[in-house]
Enzyme design. Structure first.
Site, PDB file in Angstrom:
ATOM      1  N   ARG A 136      -5.901  -3.952  10.738  1.00  0.00           N
ATOM      2  CA  ARG A 136      -6.550  -3.702   9.587  1.00  0.00           C
ATOM      3  C   ARG A 136      -8.028  -3.932   9.555  1.00  0.00           C
ATOM      4  O   ARG A 136      -8.601  -4.746   8.835  1.00  0.00           O
ATOM      5  CB  ARG A 136      -6.008  -4.110   8.302  1.00  0.00           C
ATOM      6  CG  ARG A 136      -4.133  -4.122   8.340  1.00  0.00           C
ATOM      7  CD  ARG A 136      -3.639  -2.670   8.306  1.00  0.00           C
ATOM      8  NE  ARG A 136      -3.770  -1.852   7.423  1.00  0.00           N
ATOM      9  CZ  ARG A 136      -2.830  -1.648   6.438  1.00  0.00           C
ATOM     10  NH1 ARG A 136      -1.538  -2.236   6.367  1.00  0.00           N
ATOM     11  NH2 ARG A 136      -2.797  -0.803   5.589  1.00  0.00           N
ATOM     12  N   GLN A 173     -10.054   1.667  11.213  1.00  0.00           N
ATOM     13  CA  GLN A 173      -9.589   2.369   9.758  1.00  0.00           C
ATOM     14  C   GLN A 173      -9.218   4.023  10.208  1.00  0.00           C
ATOM     15  O   GLN A 173      -8.221   4.527   9.651  1.00  0.00           O
ATOM     16  CB  GLN A 173     -10.808   2.293   9.064  1.00  0.00           C
ATOM     17  CG  GLN A 173     -10.355   1.528   7.758  1.00  0.00           C
ATOM     18  CD  GLN A 173     -11.527   1.389   6.817  1.00  0.00           C
ATOM     19  OE1 GLN A 173     -12.811   1.960   7.279  1.00  0.00           O
ATOM     20  NE2 GLN A 173     -11.315   0.926   5.818  1.00  0.00           N
ATOM     21  N   ASP A 217      -5.475   4.186  11.121  1.00  0.00           N
ATOM     22  CA  ASP A 217      -4.758   3.506  10.538  1.00  0.00           C
ATOM     23  C   ASP A 217      -3.774   4.222   9.753  1.00  0.00           C
ATOM     24  O   ASP A 217      -4.054   4.663   8.563  1.00  0.00           O
ATOM     25  CB  ASP A 217      -5.512   2.484   9.622  1.00  0.00           C
ATOM     26  CG  ASP A 217      -4.330   1.357   8.754  1.00  0.00           C
ATOM     27  OD1 ASP A 217      -3.264   1.706   8.649  1.00  0.00           O
ATOM     28  OD2 ASP A 217      -5.206   0.665   8.038  1.00  0.00           O
ATOM     29  N   SER A 260      -2.245   3.067   6.452  1.00  0.00           N
ATOM     30  CA  SER A 260      -2.847   3.668   5.211  1.00  0.00           C
ATOM     31  C   SER A 260      -3.181   4.733   4.793  1.00  0.00           C
ATOM     32  O   SER A 260      -2.918   5.367   3.610  1.00  0.00           O
ATOM     33  CB  SER A 260      -4.535   3.137   5.450  1.00  0.00           C
ATOM     34  OG  SER A 260      -4.473   1.559   5.690  1.00  0.00           O
TER      35      SER A 260
HETATM   36  P1  NAD Z   1       1.274  -3.813   1.564  1.00  0.00           P
HETATM   37  O1  NAD Z   1       1.806  -2.358   1.599  1.00  0.00           O
HETATM   38  O2  NAD Z   1       1.583  -4.911   2.639  1.00  0.00           O
HETATM   39  O3  NAD Z   1       1.647  -4.310   0.333  1.00  0.00           O
HETATM   40  C1  NAD Z   1       1.247  -3.672  -0.935  1.00  0.00           C
HETATM   41  C2  NAD Z   1       0.797  -4.538  -2.140  1.00  0.00           C
HETATM   42  O4  NAD Z   1       2.028  -5.269  -2.621  1.00  0.00           O
HETATM   43  C3  NAD Z   1      -0.269  -5.698  -1.562  1.00  0.00           C
HETATM   44  O5  NAD Z   1      -1.548  -5.503  -2.222  1.00  0.00           O
HETATM   45  C4  NAD Z   1       0.385  -7.112  -1.931  1.00  0.00           C
HETATM   46  O6  NAD Z   1      -0.497  -7.897  -2.193  1.00  0.00           O
HETATM   47  C5  NAD Z   1       1.313  -6.737  -2.973  1.00  0.00           C
HETATM   48  N1  NAD Z   1       2.363  -7.550  -3.206  1.00  0.00           N
HETATM   49  C6  NAD Z   1       3.320  -8.256  -2.379  1.00  0.00           C
HETATM   50  N2  NAD Z   1       3.957  -9.009  -2.944  1.00  0.00           N
HETATM   51  C7  NAD Z   1       3.830  -8.756  -4.477  1.00  0.00           C
HETATM   52  C8  NAD Z   1       4.383  -9.407  -5.413  1.00  0.00           C
HETATM   53  N3  NAD Z   1       5.377 -10.321  -5.553  1.00  0.00           N
HETATM   54  N4  NAD Z   1       3.910  -8.799  -6.933  1.00  0.00           N
HETATM   55  C9  NAD Z   1       2.799  -7.903  -6.787  1.00  0.00           C
HETATM   56  N5  NAD Z   1       2.346  -7.565  -5.822  1.00  0.00           N
HETATM   57  C10 NAD Z   1       2.621  -7.996  -4.535  1.00  0.00           C
HETATM   58  O7  NAD Z   1      -0.404  -3.842   1.581  1.00  0.00           O
HETATM   59  P2  NAD Z   1      -1.393  -2.767   2.226  1.00  0.00           P
HETATM   60  O8  NAD Z   1      -1.522  -1.538   1.463  1.00  0.00           O
HETATM   61  O9  NAD Z   1      -0.749  -2.616   3.623  1.00  0.00           O
HETATM   62  O10 NAD Z   1      -2.701  -3.691   2.478  1.00  0.00           O
HETATM   63  C11 NAD Z   1      -2.507  -5.044   3.098  1.00  0.00           C
HETATM   64  C12 NAD Z   1      -3.933  -5.573   3.062  1.00  0.00           C
HETATM   65  O11 NAD Z   1      -4.564  -5.006   3.904  1.00  0.00           O
HETATM   66  C13 NAD Z   1      -4.813  -5.412   2.042  1.00  0.00           C
HETATM   67  O12 NAD Z   1      -5.473  -6.701   1.658  1.00  0.00           O
HETATM   68  C14 NAD Z   1      -5.709  -4.347   2.203  1.00  0.00           C
HETATM   69  O13 NAD Z   1      -6.807  -4.303   1.392  1.00  0.00           O
HETATM   70  C15 NAD Z   1      -5.805  -4.260   3.609  1.00  0.00           C
HETATM   71  N6  NAD Z   1      -6.177  -3.355   4.197  1.00  0.00           N
HETATM   72  C16 NAD Z   1      -7.380  -3.065   5.136  1.00  0.00           C
HETATM   73  C17 NAD Z   1      -7.712  -2.169   5.797  1.00  0.00           C
HETATM   74  C18 NAD Z   1      -8.853  -2.349   6.806  1.00  0.00           C
HETATM   75  O14 NAD Z   1      -9.763  -3.107   6.479  1.00  0.00           O
HETATM   76  N7  NAD Z   1      -9.023  -1.290   7.498  1.00  0.00           N
HETATM   77  C19 NAD Z   1      -6.754  -1.002   5.689  1.00  0.00           C
HETATM   78  C20 NAD Z   1      -5.986  -0.969   4.946  1.00  0.00           C
HETATM   79  C21 NAD Z   1      -5.595  -2.080   4.193  1.00  0.00           C
END
Ligand code: NAD
Length: 380
Positions: free
Chosen positions: A121, A126, A129, A132
Site C-alpha cells: 500500500r 497505488q 492496488d 483499493s
Molecule cells: P481494511 O479493509 O483493512 O479495513 C477497513 C477499516 O476497518 C480500516 O480503516 C480499519 O482501521 C477499520 N477497522 C478495523 N477494526 C475495526 C474496529 N474494531 N472498529 C472500527 N473500525 C475497524 O482497510 P483498507 O481500506 O484496506 O485500508 C488499510 C490502510 O491502508 C489504511 O491506512 C489506508 O489508508 C491504507 N491505504 C493506503 C494506500 C496507499 O497508500 N497506496 C492505499 C489503500 C489503503
C-alpha cells in the site's frame, strides 16, 4: 509471451480481468493475448471487441495448457491452477489467508503467483492496488444497495405534506470502502456519522462533511502498513457498549471493518441489531471474512425482527463495468512495471523491487510471504 485469461467461474460474477482497452495496451507492450470464447459475455462485451484489440480466442483447456501468464480476477479454482504448465505466472486475487489449499497447490506446482491482496500500500503501487479499486466501488455499491432497500429517502425533503428528515447513515470502518461509502451517502443527502479505531481518519471523515464518532476504548492504533491493530475482546465489548446508541439511531449501518490476514472483528451484536428501528438496513461488507454483524450471512440478505442485514460478498460486481476497468488497469500497471524489454516479457523477480517482492507469494516451490506461510502452518 502468452497471456491467457478465461471466464470467471464464480456464480453471478460479471466482472472480467481484462477489458478490450487493456488488451490493446498489452498487445502494444508485446504480449500475445488469448481468451476463452465468450470471455466478456457476462458484461455484454462481444468477442469481436477483443479481437479488434488484438486478442485471439480458444477453448479453455488448450489455452490454460499453453499459458505463460494467467490473468484472473477471483482466485482461480484448483482445476484451473492444475491445468497450467509448471512455472507459469498467475496474477489474481488469491485470498491467501483463507484459501490455503490454493497457496499449497500453487507452491507444489511451482507456479509464480503475483497476488493482488499483497501489493504494497505505497504511493508508487497505488495504480496496481486492486484491493483499493474494488473496495472503493464496493463502498459505493453498499450505499446504493442500502438506499434501494431502505423504506426511507436519503435526502431531506420539504413537501406540502410535511418535512422528511434526512436518513441517518452510520459507517463503521473508514478505510478505502468506508470513505467511499461516506462520500456516496453524503452525495445522496444523508446525515452521516462514522467511526474507526484508527483516530488518524477523523480528519478525513470531517473533510467529507460527516461526523466522526469518538469512542473511548483505550489504546488503539495502526500497523506500519496502516492496517488497524486488533482490539482485545474487552475493548471490542466496550466498543459495542458505547456504539449501541449510535447504531440504534441509524436508519442505515454500513460496516467495512477488516483486519489484514485475520477474521473481521465482530462489531455489532444481536442486541444492537434488535435495538434498531424496524425497516433499518445493515450492509455488512465483511460478511464473507467473518462478519462485523451478528446474524449476517455471506452473500445473503436476511431480515431479523424487521431489520434487513445484507451480506453480499461481491458488491463491486454490482458496478461490474467500472470494476472491470479499474481491475484491468491495476493488472496492466503491474505487468508494465514487471516488463523486461530485453527478455520480451514480464519478470517476477528483480533485485530491490518492492512491488514484486511484496506480491510474489509462491515461486520455485516456496511460499515467500512469512505471514501466509505461518497461516498455512496453522492449518488455514
Ligand atoms: P481494511 O479493509 O483493512 O479495513 C477497513 C477499516 O476497518 C480500516 O480503516 C480499519 O482501521 C477499520 N477497522 C478495523 N477494526 C475495526 C474496529 N474494531 N472498529 C472500527 N473500525 C475497524 O482497510 P483498507 O481500506 O484496506 O485500508 C488499510 C490502510 O491502508 C489504511 O491506512 C489506508 O489508508 C491504507 N491505504 C493506503 C494506500 C496507499 O497508500 N497506496 C492505499 C489503500 C489503503
Amino acid at each position: 509471451m502468452n497471456f491467457v485469461s478465461v471466464r470467471e467461474g464464480a456464480p453471478g460474477e460479471r466482472r472480467v480481468a481484462l477489458t478490450p482497452g487493456v488488451t490493446k495496451r498489452l498487445v502494444g507492450l508485446g504480449a500475445s493475448v488469448h481468451l476463452e470464447t465468450g470471455y466478456g459475455a457476462a458484461l455484454d462485451l462481444a468477442d469481436d471487441l477483443y479481437t479488434e484489440a488484438g486478442a485471439t480466442f480458444g477453448a479453455r483447456d488448450a489455452l490454460l495448457a499453453s499459458a505463460d501468464v494467467l490473468v484472473a480476477l477471483n482466485p482461480p479454482d484448483e482445476a484451473t491452477l492444475s491445468a497450467l504448465p509448471e512455472g507459469a505466472i498467475v496474477m489474481s486475487f488469491l485470498d491467501p489467508f483463507r484459501k490455503g489449499e490454493l497457496v499449497t497447490l500453487a507452491r507444489d506446482r511451482k507456479l509464480s503467483t503475483l497476488v493482488m491482496e499483497l501489493i504494497p500500500r505505497t504511493s508508487y503501487a497505488q495504480k496496481m492496488d486492486a484491493l483499493s479499486s474494488q473496495a472503493s466501488l464496493g463502498g459505493y455499491a453498499a450505499v446504493i444497495t442500502a438506499a434501494d432497500r431502505s423504506p426511507k429517502s436519503f435526502p431531506m425533503m420539504s413537501t406540502p405534506a410535511g418535512t422528511i428528515p434526512p436518513a441517518r447513515v452510520f459507517v463503521v470502518g473508514v478505510g478505502v470502502a468506508g470513505l467511499q461509502a461516506i462520500a456516496t451517502a453524503k452525495r445522496l443527502g444523508a446525515r452521516v456519522e462514522a467511526y474507526d479505531t484508527r483516530p488518524v481518519v477523523a480528519e478525513q471523515v470531517q473533510s467529507l462533511g460527516a461526523k466522526f464518532v469518538e469512542l473511548d476504548v483505550g489504546e488503539t492504533g495502526q500497523t506500519e502498513q496502516g492496517y488497524a491493530k486488533e482490539l482485545t475482546p474487552e475493548q471490542l465489548a466496550e466498543q459495542r457498549r458505547q456504539m449501541a446508541k449510535v447504531v440504534a439511531g441509524a436508519d442505515v449501518v454500513i460496516t467495512t471493518a477488516q483486519l489484514f490476514g485475520r477474521p473481521a472483528p465482530r462489531i455489532v451484536d444481536a442486541d444492537m441489531v434488535a435495538g434498531m428501528k424496524p425497516g433499518s438496513v445493515i450492509v455488512d461488507m465483511a460478511a464473507s471474512t467473518g462478519g462485523n454483524v451478528e446474524g449476517s450471512v455471506s452473500d445473503e440478505e436476511v431480515v431479523v425482527n424487521g431489520i434487513r442485514i445484507i451480506g453480499f460478498a461481491n458488491l463491486p460486481g454490482q458496478v461490474a463495468r467500472d470494476a472491470s476497468e479499474m481491475y484491468a488497469s491495476n493488472v496492466f500497471a503491474l505487468i508494465e512495471h514487471a516488463w523486461d524489454e530485453e527478455q520480451g516479457g514480464m519478470v517476477v523477480e528483480r533485485d530491490g523491487d518492492e512491488v514484486l517482492n511484496g506480491c510474489l507469494l509462491t515461486h520455485g516451490g516456496v511460499v515467500r510471504d512469512e505471514r501466509v506461510a505461518k497461516s498455512l502452518e496453522g492449518g488455514a
